[in-house]
Enzyme design. Structure first.
Site, PDB file in Angstrom:
ATOM      1  N   ILE A  29       0.888  -1.296  -0.110  1.00 13.87           N
ATOM      2  CA  ILE A  29       0.012  -0.167   0.170  1.00 13.87           C
ATOM      3  C   ILE A  29       0.777   1.138  -0.028  1.00 13.87           C
ATOM      4  O   ILE A  29       2.186   1.174   0.174  1.00 13.87           O
ATOM      5  CB  ILE A  29      -0.849   0.106   1.058  1.00 13.87           C
ATOM      6  CG1 ILE A  29      -0.422  -0.400   2.476  1.00 13.87           C
ATOM      7  CG2 ILE A  29      -2.345  -0.646   1.045  1.00 13.87           C
ATOM      8  CD1 ILE A  29      -1.119  -0.352   3.843  1.00 13.87           C
ATOM      9  N   GLY A  30       0.149   2.363  -0.296  1.00 12.50           N
ATOM     10  CA  GLY A  30       0.919   3.765  -0.211  1.00 12.50           C
ATOM     11  C   GLY A  30       1.654   4.025  -1.371  1.00 12.50           C
ATOM     12  O   GLY A  30       2.585   4.836  -1.307  1.00 12.50           O
ATOM     13  N   GLU A  31       1.587   3.101  -2.315  1.00 14.32           N
ATOM     14  CA  GLU A  31       2.305   3.347  -3.498  1.00 14.32           C
ATOM     15  C   GLU A  31       1.842   4.265  -4.715  1.00 14.32           C
ATOM     16  O   GLU A  31       2.228   4.398  -5.756  1.00 14.32           O
ATOM     17  CB  GLU A  31       2.634   1.938  -4.245  1.00 14.32           C
ATOM     18  CG  GLU A  31       4.235   1.475  -4.271  1.00 14.32           C
ATOM     19  CD  GLU A  31       4.961   2.390  -5.102  1.00 14.32           C
ATOM     20  OE1 GLU A  31       4.786   2.276  -6.561  1.00 14.32           O
ATOM     21  OE2 GLU A  31       5.741   3.079  -4.678  1.00 14.32           O
ATOM     22  N   THR A  49       9.774   6.627   0.519  1.00 19.66           N
ATOM     23  CA  THR A  49      11.027   7.089   0.634  1.00 19.66           C
ATOM     24  C   THR A  49      11.700   6.595   2.010  1.00 19.66           C
ATOM     25  O   THR A  49      13.014   6.341   1.797  1.00 19.66           O
ATOM     26  CB  THR A  49      10.902   8.890   0.879  1.00 19.66           C
ATOM     27  OG1 THR A  49       9.857   9.443   0.366  1.00 19.66           O
ATOM     28  CG2 THR A  49      12.238   9.349   0.359  1.00 19.66           C
ATOM     29  N   PHE A  50      11.139   6.046   2.852  1.00 14.17           N
ATOM     30  CA  PHE A  50      11.800   5.798   3.903  1.00 14.17           C
ATOM     31  C   PHE A  50      11.383   4.290   4.284  1.00 14.17           C
ATOM     32  O   PHE A  50      11.827   3.560   5.179  1.00 14.17           O
ATOM     33  CB  PHE A  50      11.623   6.539   5.135  1.00 14.17           C
ATOM     34  CG  PHE A  50      12.224   7.896   5.047  1.00 14.17           C
ATOM     35  CD1 PHE A  50      13.658   7.963   4.849  1.00 14.17           C
ATOM     36  CD2 PHE A  50      11.206   8.815   4.893  1.00 14.17           C
ATOM     37  CE1 PHE A  50      14.004   9.398   4.753  1.00 14.17           C
ATOM     38  CE2 PHE A  50      11.839  10.244   4.701  1.00 14.17           C
ATOM     39  CZ  PHE A  50      13.110  10.461   4.698  1.00 14.17           C
ATOM     40  N   VAL A  53       5.127  -0.332   2.758  1.00  8.72           N
ATOM     41  CA  VAL A  53       4.011  -0.502   3.522  1.00  8.72           C
ATOM     42  C   VAL A  53       3.167  -1.736   2.846  1.00  8.72           C
ATOM     43  O   VAL A  53       2.833  -1.333   1.672  1.00  8.72           O
ATOM     44  CB  VAL A  53       3.328   0.723   4.005  1.00  8.72           C
ATOM     45  CG1 VAL A  53       2.283   0.270   4.993  1.00  8.72           C
ATOM     46  CG2 VAL A  53       4.217   1.772   4.619  1.00  8.72           C
ATOM     47  N   LYS A  98       4.820  -1.980   8.152  1.00  8.87           N
ATOM     48  CA  LYS A  98       5.730  -0.786   7.606  1.00  8.87           C
ATOM     49  C   LYS A  98       7.163  -1.495   7.747  1.00  8.87           C
ATOM     50  O   LYS A  98       7.568  -1.254   9.073  1.00  8.87           O
ATOM     51  CB  LYS A  98       5.555   0.469   8.372  1.00  8.87           C
ATOM     52  CG  LYS A  98       6.535   1.599   7.923  1.00  8.87           C
ATOM     53  CD  LYS A  98       6.191   3.091   8.716  1.00  8.87           C
ATOM     54  CE  LYS A  98       7.219   3.877   8.502  1.00  8.87           C
ATOM     55  NZ  LYS A  98       6.875   5.296   8.543  1.00  8.87           N
ATOM     56  N   ASP A 185       6.697  16.588   9.603  1.00  9.11           N
ATOM     57  CA  ASP A 185       6.602  15.968   8.012  1.00  9.11           C
ATOM     58  C   ASP A 185       4.824  16.219   7.715  1.00  9.11           C
ATOM     59  O   ASP A 185       4.479  15.157   7.153  1.00  9.11           O
ATOM     60  CB  ASP A 185       7.094  15.002   7.777  1.00  9.11           C
ATOM     61  CG  ASP A 185       7.393  14.753   6.346  1.00  9.11           C
ATOM     62  OD1 ASP A 185       7.353  15.585   5.440  1.00  9.11           O
ATOM     63  OD2 ASP A 185       7.691  13.758   5.948  1.00  9.11           O
TER      64      ASP A 185
HETATM   65  P1  ADP Z   1       7.233   6.741   5.043  1.00  8.07           P
HETATM   66  O1  ADP Z   1       7.972   7.299   6.002  1.00  8.07           O
HETATM   67  O2  ADP Z   1       7.911   5.931   3.734  1.00  8.07           O
HETATM   68  O3  ADP Z   1       6.620   8.114   4.416  1.00  8.07           O
HETATM   69  P2  ADP Z   1       4.511   6.489   5.855  1.00  8.07           P
HETATM   70  O4  ADP Z   1       4.533   6.029   7.438  1.00  8.07           O
HETATM   71  O5  ADP Z   1       4.277   7.825   5.658  1.00  8.07           O
HETATM   72  O6  ADP Z   1       5.936   6.041   5.537  1.00  8.07           O
HETATM   73  O7  ADP Z   1       3.678   5.091   4.983  1.00  8.07           O
HETATM   74  C1  ADP Z   1       3.693   5.320   3.765  1.00  8.07           C
HETATM   75  C2  ADP Z   1       2.251   5.241   3.203  1.00  8.07           C
HETATM   76  O8  ADP Z   1       1.676   3.934   3.580  1.00  8.07           O
HETATM   77  C3  ADP Z   1       1.335   6.168   3.714  1.00  8.07           C
HETATM   78  O9  ADP Z   1       1.169   7.308   3.018  1.00  8.07           O
HETATM   79  C4  ADP Z   1      -0.235   5.364   3.411  1.00  8.07           C
HETATM   80  O10 ADP Z   1      -0.519   5.443   2.366  1.00  8.07           O
HETATM   81  C5  ADP Z   1       0.382   3.969   3.852  1.00  8.07           C
HETATM   82  N1  ADP Z   1       0.039   3.615   5.309  1.00  8.07           N
HETATM   83  C6  ADP Z   1       1.214   3.751   6.527  1.00  8.07           C
HETATM   84  N2  ADP Z   1       0.600   3.346   7.449  1.00  8.07           N
HETATM   85  C7  ADP Z   1      -0.563   3.010   7.196  1.00  8.07           C
HETATM   86  C8  ADP Z   1      -1.833   2.639   7.970  1.00  8.07           C
HETATM   87  N3  ADP Z   1      -1.681   2.205   9.364  1.00  8.07           N
HETATM   88  N4  ADP Z   1      -2.952   2.089   7.313  1.00  8.07           N
HETATM   89  C9  ADP Z   1      -2.966   2.241   6.096  1.00  8.07           C
HETATM   90  N5  ADP Z   1      -2.176   2.522   5.127  1.00  8.07           N
HETATM   91  C10 ADP Z   1      -0.876   3.165   5.847  1.00  8.07           C
HETATM   92 MG    MG Z   2       5.186   9.253   4.969  1.00  5.05          MG
END
Ligand code: ADP
Ligand code: MG
Length: 408
Positions: A29-31, A49-50, A53, A98, A185
């Site tokens: 997800i989150g792609e 980036t980091f 997920v 994550k 952020d």
């Molecule tokens: P990064 O440090 O890589 O930016 P994030 O914690 O922001 O990591 O997570 C990246 C993406 O993953 C988020 O923008 C979201 O789309 C998805 N994501 C993160 N945590 C959750 C969660 N608890 N439930 C659903 N999607 C999530």
């Molecule tokens: Mg993020």
């Protein structure tokens, strides 16, 4: 599921036996899955980036005894979280796993997990359920939070949708800030919003820090009179007096003034003016500015609203709205000088009302803003306030008439 994603998931399951016993991985997800690649842009790079997920489903929990004895080779449910695990958390059917990249420093990872644990009791912050470690790889387990990609809905928000969105966002921020923590952020991908539930949660505390951690004295902490005096005697002002041609030359490429160091972590386009000006005593107000940028985006229906290549560009974008005079005031406040010969940057700048009408292509709209919108723009003024001392706090934002006396 994409082939490479399937491979990654298999690798994760092989490395983390503890995880594969507890969760069935479903997909990544989150792609920005729903968004075609060509609409992605620099101000909002695809998340990841980091970390990567994954969405996963919890399998039936093994009995207590099994968990106690289970310690497959090298795969540890991290002691820190084992102790601290959210005991009362309801069982979540779906979770987000994550996987934090090994390129993140161990301190950064620990910081994120610790802060998430500390902030676990707010319904506006996505809690940490537990975490696993395998050698240098760490996987944080969070309840899965349903949300849409911001780019799919930012043009369609009605004023009332804005209220619900920001009610959650400011409630989350009020909680984080009360704990003395800066998120650092704040941006759409780090605030997951569920339209159906009208509820959003903050995620991604990878850059978060305790206020004051790396503070050095900055001009802005001093009394007005003293600040003015020190500013006039400052290196920046003296340099300018000695070589006024610095002004006509534009931004000097070979700028040999000593550089100032300050935490600039965050995302382009969302950085507060004091971050751009390298204030060395940044406060929780930097998150409020970022929230203001989100509000401006939603009101102006343009994303990304700011699309600067670097901090100087970002300053120019902000100056184009607020005008030279106010920028000079805020620069002086942090001990810097702001000068520009860019013609589009006026002395006085524009009202936020005008900016919103322009951005949403309604400059000829006779009626101007609707009453609800006018309330939102009034709130926006308190968020996008150049002086962090005058900028609203999250709590103050929640007490704004936009929330307390809503009109349509
Ligand atoms: P990064 O440090 O890589 O930016 P994030 O914690 O922001 O990591 O997570 C990246 C993406 O993953 C988020 O923008 C979201 O789309 C998805 N994501 C993160 N945590 C959750 C969660 N608890 N439930 C659903 N999607 C999530
Ligand atoms: Mg993020």
């Amino acid at each position: 599921v994409d082939e490479t994603v399937a491979e990654d998931m298999q690798k994760l399951e092989e490395n983390f036996r503890g995880i594969s016993q507890k969760y069935r991985l479903i997909n990544r997800i989150g792609e920005g899955m729903l968004v075609p690649p060509e609409t992605r842009c620099m101000a909002n790079p695809v998340p990841g980036t980091f970390s990567t997920v994954y969405k996963a489903e919890q399998l039936d929990p093994p009995s207590e005894e099994d968990t106690e004895n289970e310690d497959p080779d090298g795969d540890h449910e991290m002691p820190v979280s084992k102790r601290q695990r959210v005991k009362t958390a309801p069982r979540h059917r779906f979770v987000a796993l994550k996987k934090i990249y090994v390129t993140s420093s161990p301190n950064r990872i620990l910081n994120e997990l610790e802060l998430l644990y500390e902030l676990r009791d707010s319904e506006y912050i996505c809690p940490l359920l537990t975490a696993f470690r395998h050698h240098d790889q760490v996987v944080a387990v969070l309840p899965y939070f349903r949300h849409l990609d911001f780019r799919l809905y930012y043009r369609d928000f009605l004023i009332n949708d804005l209220r619900h969105y920001f009610l959650s966002l400011f409630s989350g921020l009020a909680y984080v800030h009360k704990a003395g923590i800066l998120h650092r952020d704040i941006k759409p991908t780090n605030f997951l919003y569920d339209h159906a539930q009208r509820h959003g949660v903050l995620v991604d505390f990878g850059l978060a820090e305790r206020q004051g951690t790396d503070w050095q004295p900055c001009f802005c902490q001093e009394h007005k009179e003293k600040r003015r005096e020190r500013f006039l005697n400052s290196y920046a002002v003296q340099q300018l007096q000695q070589s006024p041609d610095l002004l006509s030359a534009g931004h000097p490429k070979q700028d040999n003034r000593p550089s100032r160091r300050a935490n600039r972590a965050g995302t382009r386009g969302f950085r507060a003016p004091e971050v751009l000006l390298k204030c060395t005593a940044q406060t929780t107000k930097i998150d409020i500015w970022s929230a203001g940028v989100i509000l401006l985006t939603l009101l102006g229906r343009r994303f990304p609203f700011f699309n600067s290549a670097d901090d100087i560009d970002a300053m120019i974008e902000i100056a184009s709205i607020f005008g030279k005079k106010k920028m000079q005031g805020v620069a002086a406040m942090h001990g810097s000088v702001f000068e520009t010969n860019i013609e589009t940057i006026g002395e006085k700048g524009f009202t936020l009302e005008k900016i919103v009408l322009w951005a949403s292509c309604r400059e000829k709209d006779e009626d101007g803003l609707h009453p609800g919108e006018a309330q939102a723009v009034s709130l926006l003024g308190g968020l996008l306030e150049l002086d962090p001392n005058k900028r609203l706090s999250a709590k103050e934002a929640l007490n704004h008439e936009f929330f307390t006396a809503p009109v349509e």
